[in-house]
Design a protein around this motif. Structure first.
Motif, PDB file in Angstrom:
ATOM      1  N   PRO A 144      37.675  -3.435  -9.394  1.00  0.00           N
ATOM      2  CA  PRO A 144      37.284  -2.103  -9.873  1.00  0.00           C
ATOM      3  C   PRO A 144      38.418  -1.099  -9.798  1.00  0.00           C
ATOM      4  CG  PRO A 144      36.476  -2.444  -7.645  1.00  0.00           C
ATOM      5  CD  PRO A 144      37.084  -3.748  -8.082  1.00  0.00           C
ATOM      6  N   GLU A 145      38.304  -0.054 -10.602  1.00  0.00           N
ATOM      7  CA  GLU A 145      39.166   1.118 -10.528  1.00  0.00           C
ATOM      8  C   GLU A 145      38.292   2.349 -10.734  1.00  0.00           C
ATOM      9  OE1 GLU A 145      43.525  -0.511 -11.911  1.00  0.00           O
ATOM     10  OE2 GLU A 145      42.323   0.549 -13.417  1.00  0.00           O
ATOM     11  N   GLY A 146      38.803   3.513 -10.360  1.00  0.00           N
ATOM     12  CA  GLY A 146      37.987   4.702 -10.512  1.00  0.00           C
ATOM     13  C   GLY A 146      38.792   5.978 -10.379  1.00  0.00           C
ATOM     14  N   VAL A 147      38.078   7.092 -10.572  1.00  0.00           N
ATOM     15  CA  VAL A 147      38.665   8.421 -10.417  1.00  0.00           C
ATOM     16  C   VAL A 147      37.676   9.305  -9.655  1.00  0.00           C
ATOM     17  CG1 VAL A 147      39.386  10.526 -11.629  1.00  0.00           C
ATOM     18  CG2 VAL A 147      40.144   8.291 -12.457  1.00  0.00           C
ATOM     19  N   TYR A 148      38.191  10.038  -8.675  1.00  0.00           N
ATOM     20  CA  TYR A 148      37.378  11.018  -7.959  1.00  0.00           C
ATOM     21  C   TYR A 148      37.391  12.335  -8.728  1.00  0.00           C
ATOM     22  CZ  TYR A 148      35.965  14.617  -4.679  1.00  0.00           C
ATOM     23  OH  TYR A 148      35.334  15.700  -4.115  1.00  0.00           O
ATOM     24  N   ILE A 149      36.197  12.912  -8.922  1.00  0.00           N
ATOM     25  CA  ILE A 149      36.030  14.143  -9.692  1.00  0.00           C
ATOM     26  C   ILE A 149      35.510  15.248  -8.759  1.00  0.00           C
ATOM     27  CG2 ILE A 149      34.903  15.222 -11.661  1.00  0.00           C
ATOM     28  CD1 ILE A 149      36.763  12.867 -12.402  1.00  0.00           C
ATOM     29  N   PRO A 150      36.204  16.382  -8.681  1.00  0.00           N
ATOM     30  CA  PRO A 150      35.753  17.464  -7.795  1.00  0.00           C
ATOM     31  C   PRO A 150      34.395  18.035  -8.223  1.00  0.00           C
ATOM     32  CG  PRO A 150      38.022  17.803  -8.519  1.00  0.00           C
ATOM     33  CD  PRO A 150      37.475  16.681  -9.341  1.00  0.00           C
ATOM     34  N   SER A 151      33.746  18.666  -7.281  1.00  0.00           N
ATOM     35  CA  SER A 151      32.426  19.243  -7.511  1.00  0.00           C
ATOM     36  C   SER A 151      32.437  20.216  -8.684  1.00  0.00           C
ATOM     37  CB  SER A 151      31.963  19.970  -6.247  1.00  0.00           C
ATOM     38  OG  SER A 151      30.684  20.529  -6.433  1.00  0.00           O
ATOM     39  N   GLY A 152      31.511  19.988  -9.614  1.00  0.00           N
ATOM     40  CA  GLY A 152      31.330  20.891 -10.737  1.00  0.00           C
ATOM     41  C   GLY A 152      32.389  20.844 -11.813  1.00  0.00           C
ATOM     42  N   ALA A 153      33.337  19.931 -11.725  1.00  0.00           N
ATOM     43  CA  ALA A 153      34.446  19.894 -12.682  1.00  0.00           C
ATOM     44  C   ALA A 153      33.977  19.477 -14.072  1.00  0.00           C
ATOM     45  CB  ALA A 153      35.535  18.946 -12.197  1.00  0.00           C
ATOM     46  N   SER A 154      34.692  19.963 -15.082  1.00  0.00           N
ATOM     47  CA  SER A 154      34.454  19.578 -16.466  1.00  0.00           C
ATOM     48  C   SER A 154      35.260  18.317 -16.771  1.00  0.00           C
ATOM     49  CB  SER A 154      34.872  20.717 -17.406  1.00  0.00           C
ATOM     50  OG  SER A 154      34.720  20.340 -18.756  1.00  0.00           O
ATOM     51  N   VAL A 155      34.592  17.275 -17.256  1.00  0.00           N
ATOM     52  CA  VAL A 155      35.200  15.959 -17.404  1.00  0.00           C
ATOM     53  C   VAL A 155      34.956  15.412 -18.807  1.00  0.00           C
ATOM     54  CG1 VAL A 155      35.332  13.619 -16.453  1.00  0.00           C
ATOM     55  CG2 VAL A 155      34.645  15.520 -14.980  1.00  0.00           C
ATOM     56  N   THR A 156      35.982  14.771 -19.361  1.00  0.00           N
ATOM     57  CA  THR A 156      35.822  14.021 -20.604  1.00  0.00           C
ATOM     58  C   THR A 156      36.306  12.598 -20.382  1.00  0.00           C
ATOM     59  OG1 THR A 156      36.117  15.990 -21.985  1.00  0.00           O
ATOM     60  CG2 THR A 156      36.443  13.857 -23.042  1.00  0.00           C
ATOM     61  N   ILE A 157      35.447  11.642 -20.731  1.00  0.00           N
ATOM     62  CA  ILE A 157      35.761  10.217 -20.629  1.00  0.00           C
ATOM     63  C   ILE A 157      35.887   9.670 -22.044  1.00  0.00           C
ATOM     64  CG2 ILE A 157      35.024   7.992 -19.698  1.00  0.00           C
ATOM     65  CD1 ILE A 157      33.110   9.545 -17.846  1.00  0.00           C
ATOM     66  N   THR A 158      36.989   8.964 -22.326  1.00  0.00           N
ATOM     67  CA  THR A 158      37.199   8.393 -23.654  1.00  0.00           C
ATOM     68  C   THR A 158      37.412   6.896 -23.538  1.00  0.00           C
ATOM     69  OG1 THR A 158      38.193  10.450 -24.451  1.00  0.00           O
ATOM     70  CG2 THR A 158      38.617   8.462 -25.738  1.00  0.00           C
ATOM     71  N   CYS A 159      36.681   6.138 -24.326  1.00  0.00           N
ATOM     72  CA  CYS A 159      36.795   4.683 -24.304  1.00  0.00           C
ATOM     73  C   CYS A 159      38.063   4.249 -25.040  1.00  0.00           C
ATOM     74  CB  CYS A 159      35.560   4.061 -24.957  1.00  0.00           C
ATOM     75  SG  CYS A 159      35.614   2.259 -25.042  1.00  0.00           S
ATOM     76  N   VAL A 160      38.916   3.457 -24.375  1.00  0.00           N
ATOM     77  CA  VAL A 160      40.145   2.967 -24.994  1.00  0.00           C
ATOM     78  C   VAL A 160      40.145   1.447 -25.159  1.00  0.00           C
ATOM     79  CG1 VAL A 160      41.522   4.937 -24.254  1.00  0.00           C
ATOM     80  CG2 VAL A 160      41.363   2.938 -22.766  1.00  0.00           C
ATOM     81  N   SER A 161      39.092   0.788 -24.684  1.00  0.00           N
ATOM     82  CA  SER A 161      38.900  -0.640 -24.940  1.00  0.00           C
ATOM     83  C   SER A 161      37.890  -0.776 -26.074  1.00  0.00           C
ATOM     84  CB  SER A 161      38.402  -1.330 -23.673  1.00  0.00           C
ATOM     85  OG  SER A 161      37.255  -0.668 -23.156  1.00  0.00           O
ATOM     86  N   GLU A 162      37.550  -1.995 -26.429  1.00  0.00           N
ATOM     87  CA  GLU A 162      36.579  -2.173 -27.511  1.00  0.00           C
ATOM     88  C   GLU A 162      35.237  -1.540 -27.165  1.00  0.00           C
ATOM     89  OE1 GLU A 162      37.146  -3.271 -30.614  1.00  0.00           O
ATOM     90  OE2 GLU A 162      39.248  -3.231 -29.937  1.00  0.00           O
ATOM     91  N   THR A 163      34.795  -1.737 -25.923  1.00  0.00           N
ATOM     92  CA  THR A 163      33.574  -1.109 -25.421  1.00  0.00           C
ATOM     93  C   THR A 163      33.770  -0.804 -23.947  1.00  0.00           C
ATOM     94  OG1 THR A 163      32.538  -3.211 -24.802  1.00  0.00           O
ATOM     95  CG2 THR A 163      32.069  -2.371 -27.019  1.00  0.00           C
ATOM     96  N   THR A 164      32.907   0.022 -23.400  1.00  0.00           N
ATOM     97  CA  THR A 164      32.885   0.250 -21.960  1.00  0.00           C
ATOM     98  C   THR A 164      31.464   0.540 -21.503  1.00  0.00           C
ATOM     99  OG1 THR A 164      33.747   1.539 -20.092  1.00  0.00           O
ATOM    100  CG2 THR A 164      33.315   2.728 -22.108  1.00  0.00           C
ATOM    101  N   GLU A 165      31.178   0.100 -20.309  1.00  0.00           N
ATOM    102  CA  GLU A 165      29.993   0.543 -19.574  1.00  0.00           C
ATOM    103  C   GLU A 165      30.541   1.177 -18.301  1.00  0.00           C
ATOM    104  OE1 GLU A 165      25.752  -1.104 -17.777  1.00  0.00           O
ATOM    105  OE2 GLU A 165      27.391  -2.507 -18.119  1.00  0.00           O
ATOM    106  N   THR A 166      30.325   2.456 -18.119  1.00  0.00           N
ATOM    107  CA  THR A 166      30.957   3.195 -17.034  1.00  0.00           C
ATOM    108  C   THR A 166      29.916   3.829 -16.124  1.00  0.00           C
ATOM    109  OG1 THR A 166      32.970   3.652 -18.314  1.00  0.00           O
ATOM    110  CG2 THR A 166      32.470   5.143 -16.508  1.00  0.00           C
ATOM    111  N   PHE A 167      30.083   3.603 -14.819  1.00  0.00           N
ATOM    112  CA  PHE A 167      29.213   4.212 -13.825  1.00  0.00           C
ATOM    113  C   PHE A 167      29.754   5.591 -13.437  1.00  0.00           C
ATOM    114  CE2 PHE A 167      28.611  -0.359 -12.185  1.00  0.00           C
ATOM    115  CZ  PHE A 167      27.488  -0.563 -12.976  1.00  0.00           C
TER     116      PHE A 167
END
Length: 280
Positions: free
Chosen positions: A79-102
């Motif tokens: 696994p890999e991941g990113v910690y996101i601070p409380s209340g932060a504005s986040v954009t996730i973009t898929c760069v593989s063919e598909t993704t399932e992200t928790f």
């Protein structure tokens, strides 16, 4: 509480102010290459972990590229991941063919700094044995090594080793703040099985010595644990994985209280005391 698998359409499975686990937040986001997903959860710090696929993540102008390297399922790489601070504005973009992200979250008001967790940073623990039917591997993504950089959130992946067996045993709970014996940590799981038509059982015993509840868990099941002792198991011939979110009420470190009628088993399971220490 058991939430059966369903198409959540990228909407939270466990939203803020959930009546069962008010300290937790959980979403599963599915995208195809080039698609983006934006979120912001006021009052909650979050962690993004691709179950499969790879994503770019932008957090208040800070970018993290190509997070996640797994292919067909959660057994296919680390696994890999990113910690996101409380209340932060986040954009996730898929760069593989598909993704399932928790997306895992914990109630926390202070704003800290975002950071990435790469495969080489994962803190791994293996304990138990085939003989005791407790053999499992834990991959801590946001674990003890990030104390001081994370508020109340603990994020890990747990795997049964071999085929069949128990996890979360000896039975334990963490539903009451009463240090040094125990801390209040709400917990949410999402299960996967290999092969994916496998299944298992989540037990939840509210009081020692009294009958409890049991839930039939399948591929994609979500379990929310508010209080009680909660071991789980997988059918023989199958492997089990679960993504786990822990959120403390008053501190990050988890103190588990082991069920008195089973506590002696702590001395029979190889390596379990090292496992307990990793949640501190």
């Amino acid at each position: 509480m058991h939430i059966a698998p369903f198409d959540n359409q990228n909407k939270p499975i466990v939203d803020i102010d959930d009546p069962t686990v008010p300290l937790n937040y959980f979403n599963i986001v599915k995208m195809k290459k080039g698609e983006s997903f934006h979120y912001q959860v006021p009052g909650f710090e979050t962690g993004i972990v691709p179950a499969t696929g790879s994503v770019d993540i932008s957090v208040e102008g800070v970018s993290f590229a190509a997070i996640g390297r797994r292919g067909v399922d959660v057994w296919d790489g680390e696994p890999e991941g990113v910690y996101i601070p409380s209340g932060a504005s986040v954009t996730i973009t898929c760069v593989s063919e598909t993704t399932e992200t928790f997306i895992a979250g914990a109630r926390y008001d202070k704003v800290l700094d975002p950071f990435e967790v790469r495969a080489a940073d994962i803190d791994m623990v293996q304990y138990g044995s085939d003989e005791t039917k407790t053999h499992r591997r834990i991959k801590h993504i946001l674990g003890t090594k990030y104390n001081g950089r994370v508020g109340r959130l603990l994020v890990s992946e747990l795997f049964t080793v071999g085929q069949g067996g128990w996890s979360g045993f000896p039975s334990h709970k963490h539903d009451t703040d009463r240090l040094p014996l125990e801390t209040r940590h709400d917990e949410t799981y999402n299960f996967r099985f290999r092969p994916d038509h496998g299944s298992g059982l989540q037990m939840l015993q509210r009081e020692d010595g009294k009958p409890g509840d049991a839930y039939h868990i399948v591929n994609g099941s979500t379990i929310c644990l508010d209080h009680g002792y909660h071991p789980c198991c997988v059918l023989p011939g199958y492997e089990m994985y679960y993504f786990t979110i822990l959120a403390g009420l008053s501190q990050r470190s988890l103190v588990q209280y082991f069920q008195p009628s089973h506590a002696a088993q702590l001395d029979t399971i190889p390596g379990i005391k090292d496992m307990i220490a990793k949640f501190k």
